[in-house]
Each structure stands twice: as structure tokens, then as C-alpha cells.
Design a protein around this motif. Sequence first.
Motif, PDB file in Angstrom:
ATOM      1  N   ASN A 162       0.842  -1.210   0.000  1.00 38.12           N
ATOM      2  CA  ASN A 162       0.000   0.000   0.000  1.00 38.12           C
ATOM      3  C   ASN A 162       0.871   1.251   0.000  1.00 38.12           C
ATOM      4  O   ASN A 162       0.691   2.151   0.820  1.00 38.12           O
ATOM      5  N   PRO A 195       2.194   4.766  -0.977  1.00 41.63           N
ATOM      6  CA  PRO A 195       1.654   5.976  -1.600  1.00 41.63           C
ATOM      7  C   PRO A 195       2.369   6.253  -2.928  1.00 41.63           C
ATOM      8  O   PRO A 195       3.528   5.863  -3.104  1.00 41.63           O
ATOM      9  N   LYS A 226      -5.671  11.072  -1.285  1.00 42.93           N
ATOM     10  CA  LYS A 226      -5.999   9.686  -1.621  1.00 42.93           C
ATOM     11  C   LYS A 226      -5.355   8.696  -0.639  1.00 42.93           C
ATOM     12  O   LYS A 226      -5.689   7.514  -0.624  1.00 42.93           O
ATOM     13  N   ASP A 227      -4.393   9.192   0.150  1.00 39.01           N
ATOM     14  CA  ASP A 227      -3.739   8.319   1.129  1.00 39.01           C
ATOM     15  C   ASP A 227      -4.497   8.272   2.454  1.00 39.01           C
ATOM     16  O   ASP A 227      -4.087   7.582   3.383  1.00 39.01           O
ATOM     17  N   HIS A 228      -5.602   9.032   2.538  1.00 37.25           N
ATOM     18  CA  HIS A 228      -6.378   9.052   3.776  1.00 37.25           C
ATOM     19  C   HIS A 228      -6.869   7.647   4.116  1.00 37.25           C
ATOM     20  O   HIS A 228      -7.406   6.957   3.259  1.00 37.25           O
ATOM     21  N   ARG A 229      -6.657   7.256   5.344  1.00 32.36           N
ATOM     22  CA  ARG A 229      -7.027   5.936   5.870  1.00 32.36           C
ATOM     23  C   ARG A 229      -6.302   4.796   5.172  1.00 32.36           C
ATOM     24  O   ARG A 229      -6.711   3.638   5.269  1.00 32.36           O
ATOM     25  N   LYS A 230      -5.232   5.092   4.465  1.00 30.12           N
ATOM     26  CA  LYS A 230      -4.459   4.030   3.826  1.00 30.12           C
ATOM     27  C   LYS A 230      -3.658   3.304   4.896  1.00 30.12           C
ATOM     28  O   LYS A 230      -3.056   3.932   5.760  1.00 30.12           O
ATOM     29  N   ASN A 231      -3.696   2.002   4.856  1.00 32.78           N
ATOM     30  CA  ASN A 231      -2.972   1.183   5.828  1.00 32.78           C
ATOM     31  C   ASN A 231      -1.671   0.723   5.170  1.00 32.78           C
ATOM     32  O   ASN A 231      -1.668  -0.162   4.330  1.00 32.78           O
ATOM     33  N   ILE A 232      -0.599   1.353   5.550  1.00 37.10           N
ATOM     34  CA  ILE A 232       0.706   1.021   4.962  1.00 37.10           C
ATOM     35  C   ILE A 232       1.336  -0.095   5.792  1.00 37.10           C
ATOM     36  O   ILE A 232       1.422   0.004   7.020  1.00 37.10           O
ATOM     37  N   ASN A 252       2.050  -2.219  10.707  1.00 31.01           N
ATOM     38  CA  ASN A 252       1.304  -1.330   9.815  1.00 31.01           C
ATOM     39  C   ASN A 252       1.016  -0.011  10.494  1.00 31.01           C
ATOM     40  O   ASN A 252       1.041   0.098  11.717  1.00 31.01           O
ATOM     41  N   THR A 256      -1.778   3.406   9.865  1.00 32.18           N
ATOM     42  CA  THR A 256      -2.874   3.965   9.072  1.00 32.18           C
ATOM     43  C   THR A 256      -2.732   5.473   9.055  1.00 32.18           C
ATOM     44  O   THR A 256      -2.652   6.098  10.104  1.00 32.18           O
TER      45      THR A 256
END
Length: 364
Positions: A184, A186, A216-222, A241, A243
Amino acid sequence: MKCTVMVFWTLLWLLYSPMSSPLRTPMAGNQITSFIFISFVLGQAHSADNIFSAVMPQTVTALTGSCVQIPSTFNFSNFHIKMTGDLSERNCTTVFYNITMNHSDRYYFRLEIVAGVFRPTFNPNTANSSDSSKTVKIIVRDSPQPPELKLSKPQYVMEESTVNLSCSAEAPCPTQPPTISWSNIPESASITTQLQDKPDKTQSVFSYMTFKVSYKDHRKNIICTATYPRNTPNDSTVEGNVTLQVLFPPKETHIIITPSVGTNVTLTCKTKASPSNELNYTWYKRGEETPIAWRKKINLNRTQTASYYCTAQNKHGKQSSEDVQLTDDSQSGFSHLVIHGCTGGLFAFVLLSAGFFLLYEVNI
Ligand SMILES: *[C@@H]1O[C@H](CO)[C@@H](O)[C@H](O)[C@H]1NC(C)=O
Ligand SMILES: *[C@@H]1O[C@H](CO)[C@@H](O)[C@H](O)[C@H]1NC(C)=O
Ligand SMILES: *[C@@H]1O[C@H](CO)[C@@H](O)[C@H](O)[C@H]1NC(C)=O
Ligand SMILES: *[C@@H]1O[C@H](CO)[C@@H](O)[C@H](O)[C@H]1NC(C)=O
Ligand SMILES: *[C@@H]1O[C@H](CO)[C@@H](O)[C@H](O)[C@H]1NC(C)=O
Ligand SMILES: *[C@@H]1O[C@H](CO)[C@@H](O)[C@H](O)[C@H]1NC(C)=O
Ligand SMILES: *[C@@H]1O[C@H](CO)[C@@H](O)[C@H](O)[C@H]1NC(C)=O
Ligand SMILES: *[C@@H]1O[C@H](CO)[C@@H](O)[C@H](O)[C@H]1NC(C)=O
Ligand SMILES: *[C@@H]1O[C@H](CO)[C@@H](O)[C@H](O)[C@H]1NC(C)=O
Ligand SMILES: *[C@@H]1O[C@H](CO)[C@@H](O)[C@H](O)[C@H]1NC(C)=O
Ligand SMILES: *[C@@H]1O[C@H](CO)[C@@H](O)[C@H](O)[C@H]1NC(C)=O
């Protein structure tokens, strides 16, 4: 050689180190404390003391099927141990190979000069074992610890700001360091990975990901994944991870009309924004300055033919939607009917005329 004083290295590994947390105590239970004594018969023992006490870890965590390097330690034939440091430089860095659970223990290193030759000795379970300040504790685990993720900024980040995310995984065995991979990722991310010394001289693999935050990275779980190669059939994979919580003004603001047919319609102002709970919506009729409503949805009647748009606002900014045009279906439908009717009538008239004309001809 005049030196005759036997000196013990003061390794100064205190057992109340941060690593001996309650998490790890189960291992301490079945411990048979053994010691490897390394003592120096050297005149300038005080300096050895100072050097080594400053650079050795109190506790190291090892992984079964892998190896563990003890910065500043020793090479014994009865153990798979190899001293990699140069003793002449007072460096006793030692690697323990093929770690098993049995290696969980406290170790005490001693080096003697016997007849002018260095001789390491191994003294298991001595009464002096209680002198924990002179031991290094090896904690063996069957599975690695998850990597540690750190954001350079607090968890809530403004869009367009640059963020540094680091993922570090312990590398107790320098010849078999873990490999780090990300998922995930960015869009704008650039990644650099390197083996780094920590202040206590043990090593970790650090992977840095630098990126410009997009909404678009909002709430992205890296996810950061560390894979440890081992001398066992299976590798070990652990992951950590984080978020992202991105703050941004309204984006992609648009209007949805429901239902698509019928006279009564609901116009809904849709948007993406963060924080989204403090959103204000304002509705306008195109051409009029004053708003017609301050809510997410408005009900309209298609007879109210006009162009409408909405704006969404949070504390970071606002955005207007495109116009939507309300058309009165029933009226346009009627006019179609009228046109069709006229054309039909005209066609009928022409046909009829033609008919009469033909009849007239025949009659003559
Ligand atoms: C220590 O390791 C070296 C290199 O592997 C080896 O030559 C030497 O015999 C070892 N010493 C002991 C005491 O095992
Ligand atoms: C000690 O030896 C190890 C292994 O060769 C090396 O990585 C380390 O840098 C040395 N430490 C010092 C202080 O020279
Ligand atoms: C570790 O064990 C493997 C087999 O499990 C063996 O092949 C290897 O030589 C061992 N390594 C050392 C340094 O003892
Ligand atoms: C641990 O030590 C015990 C006894 O010393 C031995 O039976 C066992 O096989 C060892 N286990 C491992 C994983 O080396
Ligand atoms: C413990 O250490 C003291 C000196 O520090 C020594 O006199 C004594 O013999 C040691 N005991 C054992 C069992 O090694
Ligand atoms: C991210 O961290 C690395 C390592 O600490 C540093 O070299 C780099 O400059 C940092 N980048 C930013 C943008 O903070
Ligand atoms: C290692 O792999 C074997 C078979 O591939 C599996 O049965 C076992 O559970 C695995 N061990 C671990 C710790 O994942
Ligand atoms: C993220 O990490 C937390 C613990 O920090 C864990 O509970 C969660 O399952 C992880 N989520 C994912 C998607 O890996
Ligand atoms: C249209 O909306 C009005 C109120 O806004 C309501 O009284 C009326 O029943 C609705 N008509 C239909 C056909 O839904
Ligand atoms: C729609 O508006 C027209 C005129 O404003 C009104 O006569 C009609 O009753 C309305 N229809 C509905 C369903 O509200
Ligand atoms: C939303 O509207 C209310 C009332 O008009 C106002 O007090 C508030 O500050 C507005 N919030 C934002 C984020 O514009």
C-alpha cells in the motif's frame, strides 16, 4: 611481560535492561545460568574496562535457526561460536551460530593469558552468576518481533506535506539480516533501506519511505513486512502497519439527483473531506447570489427549472460542485407529443389530398 594482574572484563550488562520486560520473562524461568569467562591478564586493565563497558548491549534477542552477534565478545570450539573481532584491537565481537532455544542464557566472558597465550574458559553456573552486572543475557525467540513503524509527524497530517515513515527490524545476525518490503505504498513514495547500528551497537535494518501526502492516502494502511532468512525450513515473516489520517479540504464535490425520473427530486451534495464531521454545505441557484439552503440534501420539483450547485466547506477550505440543470420532463414530453401530432396530421392531410386527387382523376 610484566603484567600479572588478572582482570575480569566488566561488561556491565545490567539485567534490569529495557529488554528484560515482563514480555520476555517466560524464558528466564527455565534458565540454567552458564558463564563464559574471559579475563585479561593485562596491566592496562582499566582501559579495557572502559572501552568494553561502553559498547556492549545488556541483552540481545536471537532467533532460532539464525545466528546472533554479540558486539565485543568470543570463539569456542564446544559451541558454534566465532570471534569476528580483532583481539589485538580489544574487539571481542563474537557470533553464536545455529541458535537453539538452549542458548537462552546469561553469558560471562573470561580471557586468561596462560604461559603467554590467550585462553578462553567457560564456567557454567558459578556462584558468581548472581553478579548480573558482568553478564550478557541472550534471549532466544522462536519468531521474530514485528518491525517497528514510526511516522516523522503526528498521526494526522496535512495533505501535500512531506512525511518520513521508517520501518525498523532487528538484525541480531548480521550475515542474515531481514529483508523489508512495503505494501500500500503511496504514489509519490521513495524508499531507501540500510543496515544501521543502534546506540548499543546491535544492528537493525531500517527502511525509510518518504512521500508527499495526498488526500488519496487518507485511511491508507501502509504495511511493512520483514522476512528473516534462517537455517530452518521456513523463513519468518512479520509485519507492522500504520494507518494514515490525512487532513484536507473538500475534494471531488459533485451533485447526485435521485430519483432519475419523476417530478420530486432530491439533490445530494457529495464530497470527500477530512475532517468530514465538520462539513458545511451551501446550495445556490446559478445566477443568484444568496444561498437557497444550508444542508447536504435539498428536495426540488422538476418544474423549478434552473441550474443548481453546492459548495462544501470544512476548516481547511471549500470547493464548489459543477452545475446541475433541472429540466421539466413532463413539459418537454408534451412538446414532443405536439410535434409528433403536427407531423402526423400533415402527413395524413397529404395522403388524403393525394387520395382525393386520384379519385378525382379516375372519375374523369
Ligand atoms: C576460533 O576461530 C578461528 C577461525 O574460525 C579458528 O581458527 C580457531 O581455531 C578457533 N578457536 C577456538 C578456540 O575454537
Ligand atoms: C569489532 O569487530 C566487528 C566484527 O569484525 C566489527 O564489525 C566492529 O566494527 C569492530 N568494532 C570496533 C569498535 O572496531
Ligand atoms: C548450522 O547448522 C547447519 C545445519 O543445520 C550446518 O550445515 C551448518 O554448518 C551449521 N553452521 C555452523 C556455523 O555451525
Ligand atoms: C537442548 O538441550 C537438551 C539437553 O541439553 C537437548 O536434549 C536438546 O536436544 C537441546 N535442544 C536443542 C534444540 O538443541
Ligand atoms: C566468585 O568471585 C570471587 C571474586 O570476585 C572469587 O573469589 C570466588 O572464588 C568466585 N566464586 C566462584 C564459585 O567462582
Ligand atoms: C527521513 O529520515 C531519514 C533518516 O533519518 C533522513 O535521512 C531523511 O532526511 C528524512 N527525510 C525527511 C523528509 O524528513
Ligand atoms: C514450517 O513449515 C512447516 C512445513 O512447511 C510447517 O509445518 C511448520 O508449521 C512451519 N513452522 C512455522 C514456525 O511456521
Ligand atoms: C495493524 O496492526 C495492528 C496492531 O498494531 C493489528 O491489530 C492489525 O491487525 C494490523 N492491520 C493490518 C491490516 O495488518
Ligand atoms: C413531492 O414532495 C412533496 C413535498 O415536498 C410531497 O408533498 C408530495 O407528496 C411529493 N410527491 C410525490 C409524487 O412524491
Ligand atoms: C411542483 O411544483 C409545481 C409548481 O411549483 C406545483 O404545482 C406542483 O404541485 C409541484 N409538484 C409536486 C409533486 O410537488
Ligand atoms: C459551518 O456553519 C456554521 C454555522 O453557519 C459555522 O458556525 C461554522 O463555523 C461553519 N463551519 C465551517 C467549518 O465552516
